[in-house]
Structures are given as structure tokens and as C-alpha cells.
Design a protein around this motif. Structure first.
Motif, PDB file in Angstrom:
ATOM      1  N   ASP A 340      39.586  25.457 138.985  1.00  0.00           N
ATOM      2  CA  ASP A 340      39.286  24.730 137.745  1.00  0.00           C
ATOM      3  C   ASP A 340      38.470  25.569 136.763  1.00  0.00           C
ATOM      4  N   ASP A 341      37.554  26.398 137.256  1.00  0.00           N
ATOM      5  CA  ASP A 341      36.694  27.165 136.371  1.00  0.00           C
ATOM      6  C   ASP A 341      37.420  28.333 135.696  1.00  0.00           C
ATOM      7  N   ARG A 343      40.858  27.933 134.679  1.00  0.00           N
ATOM      8  CA  ARG A 343      42.090  27.421 134.076  1.00  0.00           C
ATOM      9  C   ARG A 343      42.184  27.692 132.569  1.00  0.00           C
TER      10      ARG A 343
END
Length: 487
Positions: A340-341, A343
Motif C-alpha cells: 500500500d505504501d 502504490r
């Protein structure tokens, strides 16, 4: 009723196909099966098929006017009052034209203008006036108005234009036409959208004239949902948006594998969005990073788009790329999920995407996502070893091929604009049949379709071209020399 259709003398192979597409759009074929859509055409006496003058049979004057005003290649459509090989013959033809058809346009409370035009010969101002005076026998009762007349009449003539080096054989004798203007082209359209004045461009930006032709072939109109899976800088969608922006906001979706083209461009005021702002067009409903090889649509989603218009990457100005990277596709690494960090700024790995695979995926996507009767319009390249051989095109059981228009780009290289219409529903059995057709097509086609030799064959010296097409992939440099890049 028969009308005189006068074309601009360019893109000769595209002309009739565009008129027939617009005739479909404006209701000329209501109640007929899609596969039987075709207009009746006739040539003037002694004229070559590539000449600008054609007779076309259209259901009504309103349809003829609509076609002329929207067409890119039609100069004008006219109600013919007379034609002949001499001025005396023309005068007899005009006098013989039914009086009840001429009377509404010669009343005392109306204004008119006569315009002189010619093909294959330039007329001086004096020569034009001399020709206008020859129509003194027509009993016009109204006044002349050169700026905003109620009715425009055209005098058109062709001479021995073969001597003017325009590529056409000479006519056997002069032909003269006189008729009332039904509709003419919008001369401001292409200058307004020309690429040299556009804010955001890339190396593969579609020429404005060609983009509008594609939009016409796809029947772009208000309320139609149009998709471009290779959106690039959005040139084709700009043309489609123009035809829907008059009465209502159209919905569009475009996909491109490189998120930097779609999201960033060359800054906040120089990207895909700024092209739509520049012309005051409605914004696309969404531009997403997508891969034609791995479409993002949820399972079961079908028949969503009214048209798909695109210019697939076939390895001349831009090489085809797909998601995954070589290691992933070869099974060296396993599929992974981006944390997620990472993306927001993540740019996924890509691998070469052959034209054969690209076109197969495009047809499969269109078969699933187009509504019944929807149109797929795309360019397909042909590299011919024998100029006399007939080119072969990809097929799909869900589609019928409506129109094929050729554009010659080099000695041995052409691209064809293919217009297909969806005539069958997409099923599992159809998908299996389409795969077999795709494999057969690859086996019987030239090597560049699968191995990506088109770029080398187009740009290498002429005396080496034949050898390049036959060159085996194993003899080439293992690293690809022509790779797709973001704009």
C-alpha cells in the motif's frame, strides 16, 4: 433521390465508407439488416472512380444535409438541376428540370448567389463572371446576396485534369454541373483541432482529420459511450467528444498502460485533461491505467460500450507493451501484490506485446464489451511482400467487417482502417472458436506479425527490406532495439 456528392481530393479510399457510416447514423437504413447497409453510387459520364464527383442515392434532403455538414471528406452535396458536356447541353438540361422543383427557390422575396468551382483548372475572376452571365436564362426573381443568401447555386466543371498532375487519368470530354446547395462541410473544424495548436501531444498522436474520420466510422453521437484501450494523449477521444458535446455530455473511458501519460503528462496544465479543456469539451468520465492484455472489468460485465475506437501499437512509432515483465511471464518470479505504501508512485514492469496478441485481445474485449450492433474501429498494418496479393485481416465470430480503407505509408507498408460491427453474442464457445481463428491467422501470416520486425522492415534501406521480413528472430539481437516509451 439522387444527389451530386463532391469530395475533397484526398484520402480517396475513405470517402464512400464515411458517407455510408453517416447515412447509417442519420437514419438512412432504418429497418434494414446491418450487413446490407450500402448506398447506391454512380459516376458522371467519362469520369474516373477516384474523381471528386459522384452521384449518391439518399432517402431525403435532410439526411443529405446532415451528412454534408458532419463529413470530413465531403465538400458538398447538391440537388442537381442539370449537367452536360457543353454550355448549350447544360442549358437544355436546366430548362428540362421540373418547374415545380425549381419554383420555391426563385421567388421574389428570396436572395441567391451563384458560386463557380472547377476541378483540374483554375479560373480567373473574369472567367468566373463570364460563366455566371451564361445563366441569365434562369428566371431568378429575387436579389443577389453574396454574404448570406437564402439559396446557393453551384456551377462546377471538370476539364482535361489528367494534365494537371493530380494522379487521375484524363477525362474524355468536359463535364459541367449546375445545382442547388443542400449542405457543405464545416471548414473550421480541422483548423480548430489541428495538432500543431494542441496543448498536449505525443509521438503517436492521431492526426485530427483521421481522428474525426474514425469517430464518424464509429457513429459517435450524443448518448454513445466510446472507449479507447490505447488512449495515449487522447486525440481520438477528443474527436469523439466533439460530436457529442453539442446537446449533451458524452461518457468516455480510455485506458493506457503507462500511468504517467494519463496522470502526469507534462505538468498540471499540459496533460490529457488539458486537451479537453482547450476545446471546451466535456471531460472523460474516467481515464484509468489499464492493460489490454489484462482488462480491469469485473467478471460478468458485458455489452457496456457503443463503440471502441483505437490505434493499436504495432511497432513503428511505438512498440506494444503489456504488464508483467519478462521474469513474471517466464515464471521466474511469482505474481506479487504491490504494498500500500508504494502504490501511488509504483510503475509496474512491462514486457513486449506482439501485434498478433494485441489484436486478438482487442477483438476479444470488443466481443464482450460492445453492445449488439456496436462498432469496433481500428488501424491494422500490412507489410506486403507482393503488391498484387490481397491483404488478410484478423477475424472474430462475433463481428462482420463493414469497411476497409487503405492508407499507403511507404513502398511496402500500408495501414488499413477496419470498421467491424458486432453481430453475435459472446459465449464460451465463441471465445474458443475465436482462439482457433487467431492461431490459424498467425500461422498463415508473415513473421513480423508475431516477431515484431515491422519497424525494421519499414525503416531499413529498400534493398534490404525483403531480407528483413524473412529474417528469423533467432538471428536478431536478443535485446529489443525498439521499445515503447511514455510520452
Amino acid at each position: 433521390m439522387w444527389y451530386l456528392c463532391v469530395f475533397f481530393h484526398r484520402l480517396l479510399d475513405y470517402r464512400k465508407a464515411e458517407v455510408e457510416a453517416l447515412a447509417k447514423l442519420f437514419g438512412a437504413f432504418e429497418g434494414e439488416e446491418e450487413s446490407f447497409h450500402s448506398l447506391e453510387w454512380k459516376l458522371p459520364l467519362h469520369h474516373h472512380p477516384d474523381c471528386p464527383y459522384h452521384f449518391v442515392n439518399l432517402p431525403s434532403e435532410q439526411i443529405a444535409s446532415n451528412i454534408a455538414k458532419r463529413s470530413i471528406l465531403v465538400k458538398g452535396i447538391y440537388e442537381l438541376w442539370g449537367e452536360g458536356s457543353s454550355y448549350e447541353e447544360l442549358e437544355e438540361a436546366i430548362k428540362s428540370y421540373p418547374e415545380d422543383l425549381k419554383a420555391p427557390y426563385m421567388t421574389s422575396d428570396s436572395t441567391f448567389r451563384i458560386i463557380i468551382d472547377s476541378f483540374g483548372n483554375s479560373l480567373t475572376f473574369q472567367e468566373q463572371n463570364e460563366r455566371i452571365l451564361k445563366f441569365a436564362f434562369i428566371p431568378f426573381k429575387g436579389k443577389v446576396n453574396l454574404k448570406k443568401p437564402d439559396h446557393k447555386f453551384w456551377f462546377m466543371e471538370t476539364d482535361n485534369y489528367g494534365s494537371k498532375n493530380n494522379g487521375l487519368p484524363p477525362v474524355a470530354e468536359k463535364r459541367i454541373f449546375f445545382g442547388r446547395e443542400i449542405g457543405t462541410a464545416d471548414r473550421k473544424l480541422l483548423p480548430t483541432y489541428q495538432l500543431k495548436s494542441r496543448n498536449y501531444l505525443g509521438p503517436t498522436a492521431m492526426d485530427a482529420e483521421m481522428a474525426f474520420l474514425m469517430a464518424n466510422q464509429a457513429l459517435a453521437a450524443p448518448g454513445k459511450l466510446v472507449y479507447d484501450p490505447f488512449v495515449g494523449t487522447g486525440s481520438i477521444l477528443v474527436a469523439a467528444a466533439h460530436f457529442g458535446a453539442i446537446t449533451m455530455v458524452e461518457l468516455f473511458r480510455g485506458g493506457d498502460i503507462d500511468i504517467r501519460v494519463v496522470r502526469d503528462g507534462r505538468g498540471p496544465d499540459c496533460n490529457v485533461w488539458s486537451n479537453f479543456k482547450q476545446y471546451g469539451l466535456p471531460m472523460p468520465v474516467g481515464l484509468l491505467r489499464a492493460d489490454n492484455n489484462l482488462p480491469p472489468w469485473r467478471p460478468g460485465l458485458k455489452e457496456m460500450f457503443d463503440a471502441i475506437i483505437c490505434d493499436p501499437p504495432y511497432g513503428v512509432r511505438a512498440g506494444g507493451r503489456k504488464s508483467g515483465g519478462r521474469k513474471l511471464l517466464k515464471g521466474v518470479v511469482a505474481p506479487y501484490t504491490v504494498p500500500d505504501d508504494k502504490r501511488i508512485g509504483h510503475i509496474p514492469s512491462t514486457a513486449p506485446y506482439s501485434l498478433a496478441e494485441c489484436v486478438h485481445d482487442l477483438l476479444d474485449l470488443a466481443a464482450q464489451m460492445l453492445v449488439m450492433g456496436g462498432r469496433l474501429v481500428f488501424f491494422y498494418p500490412v507489410l506486403s511482400e507482393d503488391a498484387s496479393s490481397e491483404p488478410s485481416f484478423p477475424e472474430h465470430p462475433c463481428f462482420s467487417l463493414l469497411a476497409v480503407s487503405e492508407q499507403i505509408l511507404s513502398f511496402r507498408y500500408s495501414r488499413f482502417l477496419l470498421t467491424m460491427v458486432k453481430t453475435g453474442s459472446y459465449t464460451k464457445e465463441v471465445a474458443e472458436e475465436a482462439t482457433k481463428m487467431h492461431l490459424d491467422f498467425k500461422e498463415n501470416h508473415v513473421k513480423w506479425l508475431e516477431e515484431g520486425n515491422l519497424h525494421s522492415a519499414v525503416f531499413c534501406p529498400n534493398d534490404l527490406q525483403t531480407d528483413v521480413v524473412k529474417e528469423s528472430k533467432s538471428n536478431s539481437d536478443p535485446s529489443r532495439k525498439y521499445r515503447g516509451k511514455y510520452v
